[in-house]
Enzyme design. Structure first.
Site, PDB file in Angstrom:
ATOM      1  N   ARG A 187     -35.210  39.428  39.650  1.00 46.53           N
ATOM      2  CA  ARG A 187     -36.198  38.730  40.450  1.00 46.53           C
ATOM      3  C   ARG A 187     -35.628  38.561  41.842  1.00 46.53           C
ATOM      4  O   ARG A 187     -34.498  38.914  42.116  1.00 46.53           O
ATOM      5  CB  ARG A 187     -36.614  37.386  39.851  1.00 46.53           C
ATOM      6  CG  ARG A 187     -35.583  36.575  39.038  1.00 46.53           C
ATOM      7  CD  ARG A 187     -34.456  35.991  39.804  1.00 46.53           C
ATOM      8  NE  ARG A 187     -34.864  35.347  41.048  1.00 46.53           N
ATOM      9  CZ  ARG A 187     -34.054  35.178  42.066  1.00 46.53           C
ATOM     10  NH1 ARG A 187     -32.806  35.604  42.021  1.00 46.53           N
ATOM     11  NH2 ARG A 187     -34.475  34.580  43.145  1.00 46.53           N
ATOM     12  N   GLY A 188     -36.507  38.125  42.743  1.00 51.28           N
ATOM     13  CA  GLY A 188     -36.112  38.040  44.144  1.00 51.28           C
ATOM     14  C   GLY A 188     -36.722  39.202  44.889  1.00 51.28           C
ATOM     15  O   GLY A 188     -36.555  40.360  44.483  1.00 51.28           O
ATOM     16  N   ALA A 189     -37.423  38.931  45.962  1.00 55.92           N
ATOM     17  CA  ALA A 189     -38.211  39.970  46.619  1.00 55.92           C
ATOM     18  C   ALA A 189     -37.449  41.276  46.875  1.00 55.92           C
ATOM     19  O   ALA A 189     -37.859  42.340  46.399  1.00 55.92           O
ATOM     20  CB  ALA A 189     -38.785  39.400  47.924  1.00 55.92           C
ATOM     21  N   ARG A 220     -45.600  42.365  39.903  1.00 55.71           N
ATOM     22  CA  ARG A 220     -45.683  40.984  40.415  1.00 55.71           C
ATOM     23  C   ARG A 220     -46.408  41.053  41.750  1.00 55.71           C
ATOM     24  O   ARG A 220     -46.143  41.954  42.548  1.00 55.71           O
ATOM     25  CB  ARG A 220     -44.295  40.340  40.579  1.00 55.71           C
ATOM     26  CG  ARG A 220     -43.610  39.995  39.268  1.00 55.71           C
ATOM     27  CD  ARG A 220     -42.315  39.224  39.488  1.00 55.71           C
ATOM     28  NE  ARG A 220     -42.562  37.823  39.852  1.00 55.71           N
ATOM     29  CZ  ARG A 220     -41.601  36.996  40.276  1.00 55.71           C
ATOM     30  NH1 ARG A 220     -40.359  37.445  40.425  1.00 55.71           N
ATOM     31  NH2 ARG A 220     -41.878  35.738  40.573  1.00 55.71           N
ATOM     32  N   GLN A 271     -34.137  28.713  39.254  1.00 55.54           N
ATOM     33  CA  GLN A 271     -33.340  29.729  39.935  1.00 55.54           C
ATOM     34  C   GLN A 271     -32.188  29.086  40.736  1.00 55.54           C
ATOM     35  O   GLN A 271     -31.114  29.671  40.880  1.00 55.54           O
ATOM     36  CB  GLN A 271     -34.192  30.569  40.897  1.00 55.54           C
ATOM     37  CG  GLN A 271     -35.199  31.499  40.251  1.00 55.54           C
ATOM     38  CD  GLN A 271     -36.572  30.872  40.092  1.00 55.54           C
ATOM     39  OE1 GLN A 271     -36.677  29.660  39.867  1.00 55.54           O
ATOM     40  NE2 GLN A 271     -37.623  31.669  40.191  1.00 55.54           N
ATOM     41  N   ASP A 289     -41.059  35.756  50.266  1.00 56.84           N
ATOM     42  CA  ASP A 289     -41.605  36.845  49.458  1.00 56.84           C
ATOM     43  C   ASP A 289     -42.625  37.655  50.223  1.00 56.84           C
ATOM     44  O   ASP A 289     -42.835  38.824  49.933  1.00 56.84           O
ATOM     45  CB  ASP A 289     -42.212  36.265  48.180  1.00 56.84           C
ATOM     46  CG  ASP A 289     -41.118  35.741  47.261  1.00 56.84           C
ATOM     47  OD1 ASP A 289     -40.635  34.628  47.496  1.00 56.84           O
ATOM     48  OD2 ASP A 289     -40.707  36.489  46.355  1.00 56.84           O
ATOM     49  N   ASN A 341     -43.229  31.668  49.770  1.00 61.64           N
ATOM     50  CA  ASN A 341     -41.916  31.572  49.154  1.00 61.64           C
ATOM     51  C   ASN A 341     -42.040  30.724  47.899  1.00 61.64           C
ATOM     52  O   ASN A 341     -43.113  30.214  47.570  1.00 61.64           O
ATOM     53  CB  ASN A 341     -40.896  30.992  50.123  1.00 61.64           C
ATOM     54  CG  ASN A 341     -39.463  31.193  49.642  1.00 61.64           C
ATOM     55  OD1 ASN A 341     -39.057  32.291  49.322  1.00 61.64           O
ATOM     56  ND2 ASN A 341     -38.718  30.092  49.555  1.00 61.64           N
ATOM     57  N   LYS A 342     -40.914  30.570  47.190  1.00 64.86           N
ATOM     58  CA  LYS A 342     -40.930  29.833  45.936  1.00 64.86           C
ATOM     59  C   LYS A 342     -41.634  28.492  46.063  1.00 64.86           C
ATOM     60  O   LYS A 342     -41.468  27.796  47.074  1.00 64.86           O
ATOM     61  CB  LYS A 342     -39.476  29.621  45.482  1.00 64.86           C
ATOM     62  CG  LYS A 342     -39.301  28.979  44.126  1.00 64.86           C
ATOM     63  CD  LYS A 342     -40.111  29.620  43.023  1.00 64.86           C
ATOM     64  CE  LYS A 342     -39.927  31.099  42.975  1.00 64.86           C
ATOM     65  NZ  LYS A 342     -40.920  31.818  42.149  1.00 64.86           N
TER      66      LYS A 342
HETATM   67  C1  LIG Z   1     -34.258  36.905  48.749  1.00 65.23           C
HETATM   68  S1  LIG Z   1     -35.504  35.773  48.773  1.00 65.23           S
HETATM   69  C2  LIG Z   1     -36.112  35.908  47.168  1.00 65.23           C
HETATM   70  C3  LIG Z   1     -37.292  35.000  46.894  1.00 65.23           C
HETATM   71  O1  LIG Z   1     -37.806  35.381  45.612  1.00 65.23           O
HETATM   72  C4  LIG Z   1     -37.789  34.234  44.769  1.00 65.23           C
HETATM   73  O2  LIG Z   1     -38.851  34.226  43.883  1.00 65.23           O
HETATM   74  P1  LIG Z   1     -38.618  34.711  42.350  1.00 65.23           P
HETATM   75  O3  LIG Z   1     -37.340  34.081  41.872  1.00 65.23           O
HETATM   76  O4  LIG Z   1     -39.863  34.203  41.632  1.00 65.23           O
HETATM   77  O5  LIG Z   1     -38.562  36.215  42.416  1.00 65.23           O
HETATM   78  C5  LIG Z   1     -37.896  33.096  45.735  1.00 65.23           C
HETATM   79  O6  LIG Z   1     -39.204  32.965  46.237  1.00 65.23           O
HETATM   80  C6  LIG Z   1     -36.929  33.536  46.793  1.00 65.23           C
HETATM   81  O7  LIG Z   1     -37.028  32.847  47.980  1.00 65.23           O
END
Ligand SMILES: CSC[C@H]1O[C@H](OP(=O)(O)O)[C@H](O)[C@@H]1O
Length: 348
Positions: A47-49, A90, A197, A238, A248-249
């Site tokens: 996960r993570g953009a 996603r 996270q 994101d 973002n999250k």
């Molecule tokens: C490198 S920033 C990644 C960004 O993605 C995360 O979301 P997720 O854990 O649901 O993929 C979160 O929004 C982070 O800021």
């Protein structure tokens, strides 16, 4: 210190750290098919953009390897099918769609070449995405470090480190560069409900790196900000609209309101691949809604009463008015963002 590598492609297999299991179990999830990559992105194994963008790129490669014995028309048709499915794994992080778009453009541009040549180009493109993100993370980290005061106390949200990218991270990459440059910093890390996270992944990364930090429940941030305990807030992204509105999250928007109220610098850290140049403001950003179980259970154990209704948006949108600056590999972009967000390379 051993660098954390969220994913690595080795001889036909995409190896991923299984982020669902960290920090207590360090397991590798192996993807031998593009369908397994699609599952891994949806279930947040990875996960993570930026990391899911790279994962999707290698998903495209696994598809290309699977279909490379087909006649070219069949190969191209099956590739489009797999790219379409991966593209939907996603909906919010634009890096995923950007990686798929790069693969589609490559297949179109070199459509006259042989299937084996196309497969080679897809592998080279996926490798290039990884190499670029690694370099971009360092550059962003250095730009970000320029705004981190000595002895700064930094608040982070979610995970934006090596586990969210294929390099040292975005916002946490700035934290790493500040620490590695010798600054005496301290980090408060939001645990970030419901998938934790921050509590599971950022806390693990900070401890691996030896960065002084405290883990906090998300709601503690308000008191720390009010009491002047936070010098700067760093978060990831994101999807960024061209006016600077940023998805973002979930919980990021709330932090931005607190930051604005108490005049704490609030920075987005993201590569320009996270900017959606086709989107002029944040209202258009699709916000992923995830399963009720993420909220009603912790580690698979029920915590809420059975049958309770749940609303579980995974992201929110921070208005550009609440953002001090957007730290990218091309420098720090400040308001007015719609004027200062750089055009795509080649469109200057
Ligand atoms: C490198 S920033 C990644 C960004 O993605 C995360 O979301 P997720 O854990 O649901 O993929 C979160 O929004 C982070 O800021």
């Amino acid at each position: 210190m051993k660098e954390i590598i969220a994913l690595e492609y080795q001889q036909g297999i995409l190896h991923m750290i299984d982020q669902r299991k960290l920090p207590r179990q360090q397991e590798t999830f192996l993807c031998k098919t593009w369908q397994e990559v699609d599952f891994a992105i949806q279930d947040m194994v990875v996960r993570g953009a930026p990391a899911i963008g790279a994962a999707a790129a290698y998903g495209a490669l696994l598809a290309a390897k699977e279909y490379e014995k087909e006649p070219k028309p069949v190969f191209l048709s099956k590739m489009e099918e797999s790219l379409s499915v991966l593209n939907e794994s996603r909906p919010t992080a634009v890096n995923l769609m950007w990686a798929i778009k790069r693969m589609r453009s490559l297949l179109k541009q070199y459509a006259q070449e042989s299937v084996s040549q196309l497969v080679e180009r897809i592998e080279a493109e996926a490798d290039a995405i990884v190499a670029a993100d690694q370099a971009i993370n360092i550059t962003m980290g250095d730009y970000g470090n320029s705004i981190i005061p000595e002895k700064a106390t930094i608040l982070t949200h979610c995970n934006t480190g090596a586990l969210a990218t294929v390099g040292i991270g975005t916002a946490l990459g700035v934290v790493r560069q500040a620490f590695r440059s010798g600054k005496d910093i301290f980090v408060y890390a939001d645990e970030t409900r419901p998938r934790l996270q921050g509590g599971r992944l950022t806390a693990w990364e900070l401890m691996q790196e030896g960065i002084p930090a405290s883990l906090i429940a998300d709601s503690v941030a308000a008191t720390l900000i009010r009491d002047g305990k936070i010098d700067v807030i760093l978060v990831g992204a994101d999807r960024i609209a061209t006016n600077g509105d940023t998805a973002n999250k979930i919980g990021t928007f709330m932090l931005s309101v607190l930051a604005k109220t108490y005049q704490v610098p609030f920075y987005i850290v993201a590569p320009t691949t996270t900017i959606d140049f086709d989107m002029s403001h944040g209202d258009e950003i699709v916000i992923e809604e995830r399963s009720s179980e993420e909220v009603t259970h912790i580690d698979g154990h029920p915590t809420a009463p059975e049958g309770i209704q749940v609303y579980n948006p995974a992201f929110d949108v921070t208005p550009h008015q609440n953002i001090t600056g957007i730290i990218t590999e091309k420098g720090i972009i400040r308001a007015p963002f719609h004027e200062n967000i750089p055009p795509l390379k080649g469109e200057e």
